[in-house]
Design a protein around this motif. Structure first.
Motif, PDB file in Angstrom:
ATOM      1  N   THR A   5       0.842  -1.188   0.000  1.00  0.00           N
ATOM      2  CA  THR A   5       0.000   0.000   0.000  1.00  0.00           C
ATOM      3  C   THR A   5       0.883   1.245   0.000  1.00  0.00           C
ATOM      4  OG1 THR A   5      -0.083   0.085   2.411  1.00  0.00           O
ATOM      5  CG2 THR A   5      -1.855  -1.125   1.314  1.00  0.00           C
ATOM      6  N   PHE A   6       0.256   2.391  -0.104  1.00  0.00           N
ATOM      7  CA  PHE A   6       0.956   3.652   0.067  1.00  0.00           C
ATOM      8  C   PHE A   6       0.696   4.163   1.472  1.00  0.00           C
ATOM      9  CE2 PHE A   6       0.547   3.486  -4.534  1.00  0.00           C
ATOM     10  CZ  PHE A   6       1.829   3.856  -4.925  1.00  0.00           C
ATOM     11  N   SER A   7       1.653   4.853   2.028  1.00  0.00           N
ATOM     12  CA  SER A   7       1.519   5.409   3.365  1.00  0.00           C
ATOM     13  C   SER A   7       0.380   6.422   3.405  1.00  0.00           C
ATOM     14  CB  SER A   7       2.830   6.089   3.771  1.00  0.00           C
ATOM     15  OG  SER A   7       2.668   6.832   4.949  1.00  0.00           O
ATOM     16  N   ALA A   8      -0.354   6.420   4.497  1.00  0.00           N
ATOM     17  CA  ALA A   8      -1.427   7.402   4.681  1.00  0.00           C
ATOM     18  C   ALA A   8      -0.851   8.801   4.824  1.00  0.00           C
ATOM     19  CB  ALA A   8      -2.258   7.042   5.905  1.00  0.00           C
ATOM     20  N   ASP A   9       0.380   8.900   5.310  1.00  0.00           N
ATOM     21  CA  ASP A   9       1.013  10.197   5.538  1.00  0.00           C
ATOM     22  C   ASP A   9       1.668  10.774   4.293  1.00  0.00           C
ATOM     23  OD1 ASP A   9       0.292  10.005   8.207  1.00  0.00           O
ATOM     24  OD2 ASP A   9       2.190   9.054   8.750  1.00  0.00           O
ATOM     25  N   SER A  10       2.079   9.910   3.373  1.00  0.00           N
ATOM     26  CA  SER A  10       2.793  10.379   2.188  1.00  0.00           C
ATOM     27  C   SER A  10       2.572   9.419   1.029  1.00  0.00           C
ATOM     28  CB  SER A  10       4.289  10.490   2.481  1.00  0.00           C
ATOM     29  OG  SER A  10       4.999  10.778   1.295  1.00  0.00           O
ATOM     30  N   PRO A  11       2.101   9.943  -0.106  1.00  0.00           N
ATOM     31  CA  PRO A  11       1.893   9.057  -1.261  1.00  0.00           C
ATOM     32  C   PRO A  11       3.200   8.584  -1.894  1.00  0.00           C
ATOM     33  CG  PRO A  11       1.428  11.328  -1.845  1.00  0.00           C
ATOM     34  CD  PRO A  11       1.678  11.305  -0.367  1.00  0.00           C
ATOM     35  N   ASN A  12       4.340   9.125  -1.449  1.00  0.00           N
ATOM     36  CA  ASN A  12       5.631   8.711  -1.987  1.00  0.00           C
ATOM     37  C   ASN A  12       6.273   7.586  -1.178  1.00  0.00           C
ATOM     38  OD1 ASN A  12       5.589  10.625  -4.077  1.00  0.00           O
ATOM     39  ND2 ASN A  12       6.286  12.203  -2.685  1.00  0.00           N
ATOM     40  N   ILE A  13       5.571   7.092  -0.179  1.00  0.00           N
ATOM     41  CA  ILE A  13       6.087   5.999   0.645  1.00  0.00           C
ATOM     42  C   ILE A  13       5.258   4.747   0.356  1.00  0.00           C
ATOM     43  CG2 ILE A  13       6.492   5.156   2.982  1.00  0.00           C
ATOM     44  CD1 ILE A  13       7.965   7.623   3.121  1.00  0.00           C
ATOM     45  N   PRO A  21       3.802 -17.787   7.138  1.00  0.00           N
ATOM     46  CA  PRO A  21       2.785 -18.573   6.439  1.00  0.00           C
ATOM     47  C   PRO A  21       1.492 -18.773   7.230  1.00  0.00           C
ATOM     48  CG  PRO A  21       4.929 -19.548   6.097  1.00  0.00           C
ATOM     49  CD  PRO A  21       5.113 -18.454   7.124  1.00  0.00           C
ATOM     50  N   ASP A  22       1.579 -18.772   8.558  1.00  0.00           N
ATOM     51  CA  ASP A  22       0.358 -18.937   9.353  1.00  0.00           C
ATOM     52  C   ASP A  22      -0.347 -17.607   9.638  1.00  0.00           C
ATOM     53  OD1 ASP A  22       1.947 -17.743  11.284  1.00  0.00           O
ATOM     54  OD2 ASP A  22       1.887 -19.440  12.666  1.00  0.00           O
ATOM     55  N   GLY A  23       0.239 -16.497   9.195  1.00  0.00           N
ATOM     56  CA  GLY A  23      -0.393 -15.183   9.323  1.00  0.00           C
ATOM     57  C   GLY A  23      -0.314 -14.539  10.689  1.00  0.00           C
ATOM     58  N   THR A  24       0.339 -15.181  11.642  1.00  0.00           N
ATOM     59  CA  THR A  24       0.322 -14.676  13.018  1.00  0.00           C
ATOM     60  C   THR A  24       1.419 -13.667  13.333  1.00  0.00           C
ATOM     61  OG1 THR A  24       1.699 -16.497  13.818  1.00  0.00           O
ATOM     62  CG2 THR A  24      -0.720 -16.805  13.882  1.00  0.00           C
ATOM     63  N   ARG A  25       2.415 -13.550  12.455  1.00  0.00           N
ATOM     64  CA  ARG A  25       3.520 -12.602  12.665  1.00  0.00           C
ATOM     65  C   ARG A  25       3.759 -11.861  11.370  1.00  0.00           C
ATOM     66  NH1 ARG A  25       6.250 -12.489  17.603  1.00  0.00           N
ATOM     67  NH2 ARG A  25       8.066 -12.102  16.389  1.00  0.00           N
ATOM     68  N   SER A  26       4.195 -10.592  11.465  1.00  0.00           N
ATOM     69  CA  SER A  26       4.395  -9.809  10.250  1.00  0.00           C
ATOM     70  C   SER A  26       5.545  -8.821  10.403  1.00  0.00           C
ATOM     71  CB  SER A  26       3.115  -9.043   9.889  1.00  0.00           C
ATOM     72  OG  SER A  26       2.875  -8.013  10.830  1.00  0.00           O
ATOM     73  N   LEU A  27       5.948  -8.292   9.273  1.00  0.00           N
ATOM     74  CA  LEU A  27       6.986  -7.266   9.192  1.00  0.00           C
ATOM     75  C   LEU A  27       6.553  -6.261   8.137  1.00  0.00           C
ATOM     76  CD1 LEU A  27       9.969  -6.236   9.728  1.00  0.00           C
ATOM     77  CD2 LEU A  27      10.549  -7.553   7.681  1.00  0.00           C
ATOM     78  N   GLN A  28       6.578  -4.984   8.485  1.00  0.00           N
ATOM     79  CA  GLN A  28       6.288  -3.936   7.507  1.00  0.00           C
ATOM     80  C   GLN A  28       7.586  -3.234   7.142  1.00  0.00           C
ATOM     81  OE1 GLN A  28       3.265  -1.191   8.860  1.00  0.00           O
ATOM     82  NE2 GLN A  28       1.683  -2.463   7.965  1.00  0.00           N
ATOM     83  N   ARG A  29       7.710  -2.937   5.852  1.00  0.00           N
ATOM     84  CA  ARG A  29       8.856  -2.175   5.353  1.00  0.00           C
ATOM     85  C   ARG A  29       8.317  -0.978   4.603  1.00  0.00           C
ATOM     86  NH1 ARG A  29      13.342  -5.399   2.486  1.00  0.00           N
ATOM     87  NH2 ARG A  29      14.468  -3.567   3.143  1.00  0.00           N
ATOM     88  N   GLU A  30       8.981   0.151   4.762  1.00  0.00           N
ATOM     89  CA  GLU A  30       8.596   1.373   4.048  1.00  0.00           C
ATOM     90  C   GLU A  30       9.698   1.741   3.075  1.00  0.00           C
ATOM     91  OE1 GLU A  30       7.592   4.490   6.749  1.00  0.00           O
ATOM     92  OE2 GLU A  30       5.861   3.418   7.537  1.00  0.00           O
ATOM     93  N   TRP A  31       9.276   2.112   1.871  1.00  0.00           N
ATOM     94  CA  TRP A  31      10.202   2.505   0.820  1.00  0.00           C
ATOM     95  C   TRP A  31       9.848   3.918   0.372  1.00  0.00           C
ATOM     96  CZ3 TRP A  31      13.589  -1.426  -0.419  1.00  0.00           C
ATOM     97  CH2 TRP A  31      13.208  -2.720  -0.085  1.00  0.00           C
ATOM     98  N   ALA A  32      10.795   4.830   0.425  1.00  0.00           N
ATOM     99  CA  ALA A  32      10.575   6.194  -0.066  1.00  0.00           C
ATOM    100  C   ALA A  32      10.774   6.158  -1.577  1.00  0.00           C
ATOM    101  CB  ALA A  32      11.538   7.170   0.593  1.00  0.00           C
ATOM    102  N   TYR A  33       9.673   6.002  -2.298  1.00  0.00           N
ATOM    103  CA  TYR A  33       9.731   5.791  -3.743  1.00  0.00           C
ATOM    104  C   TYR A  33      10.434   6.935  -4.465  1.00  0.00           C
ATOM    105  CZ  TYR A  33       8.304   4.585  -8.449  1.00  0.00           C
ATOM    106  OH  TYR A  33       8.305   4.272  -9.759  1.00  0.00           O
ATOM    107  N   ASN A  34      10.152   8.188  -4.095  1.00  0.00           N
ATOM    108  CA  ASN A  34      10.748   9.322  -4.791  1.00  0.00           C
ATOM    109  C   ASN A  34      12.244   9.436  -4.528  1.00  0.00           C
ATOM    110  OD1 ASN A  34      10.405  10.079  -2.126  1.00  0.00           O
ATOM    111  ND2 ASN A  34       9.779  12.169  -2.613  1.00  0.00           N
ATOM    112  N   ARG A  35      12.749   8.756  -3.531  1.00  0.00           N
ATOM    113  CA  ARG A  35      14.176   8.791  -3.212  1.00  0.00           C
ATOM    114  C   ARG A  35      15.010   8.131  -4.304  1.00  0.00           C
ATOM    115  NH1 ARG A  35      16.823   5.193   1.498  1.00  0.00           N
ATOM    116  NH2 ARG A  35      18.967   5.567   0.930  1.00  0.00           N
TER     117      ARG A  35
END
Length: 85
Positions: A5-13, A21-35
């Motif tokens: 998805t895109f960040s709610a705070d910035s459309p460039n993130i 695989p069991d859906g119980t743990r996660s990791l989010q990564r943010e990418w500054a696309y315009n960078r």
């Protein structure tokens, strides 16, 4: 990867979410696309990634666990782990 998805705070993130695989743990990564600009291109987002256990967060919402489990299963069926998606 179970969500992009895109960040709610910035459309460039771009925010990518990976889940176990069991859906119980996660990791989010943010990418500054315009960078990266057009010459460097955007970072490659792969179908899966290996991370240390301590980097994962618990997924507390049962509906989200099920959605992540389902999407992780779908991605595993359709893509190799290191395949760009």
């Amino acid at each position: 990867m179970v969500e992009r998805t895109f960040s709610a705070d910035s459309p460039n993130i771009i925010v990518t979410t990976y889940a176990t695989p069991d859906g119980t743990r996660s990791l989010q990564r943010e990418w500054a696309y315009n960078r990266y600009g057009s010459a460097a291109g955007a970072p490659t987002v792969t179908a899966a990634m290996d991370v240390e256990e301590e980097r994962l967060s618990d997924v507390d919402d049962p509906d989200l666990v099920e959605r992540y489990r389902s999407e992780a299963h779908r991605m595993r069926e359709r893509h190799d782990p290191d395949e760009a998606v």
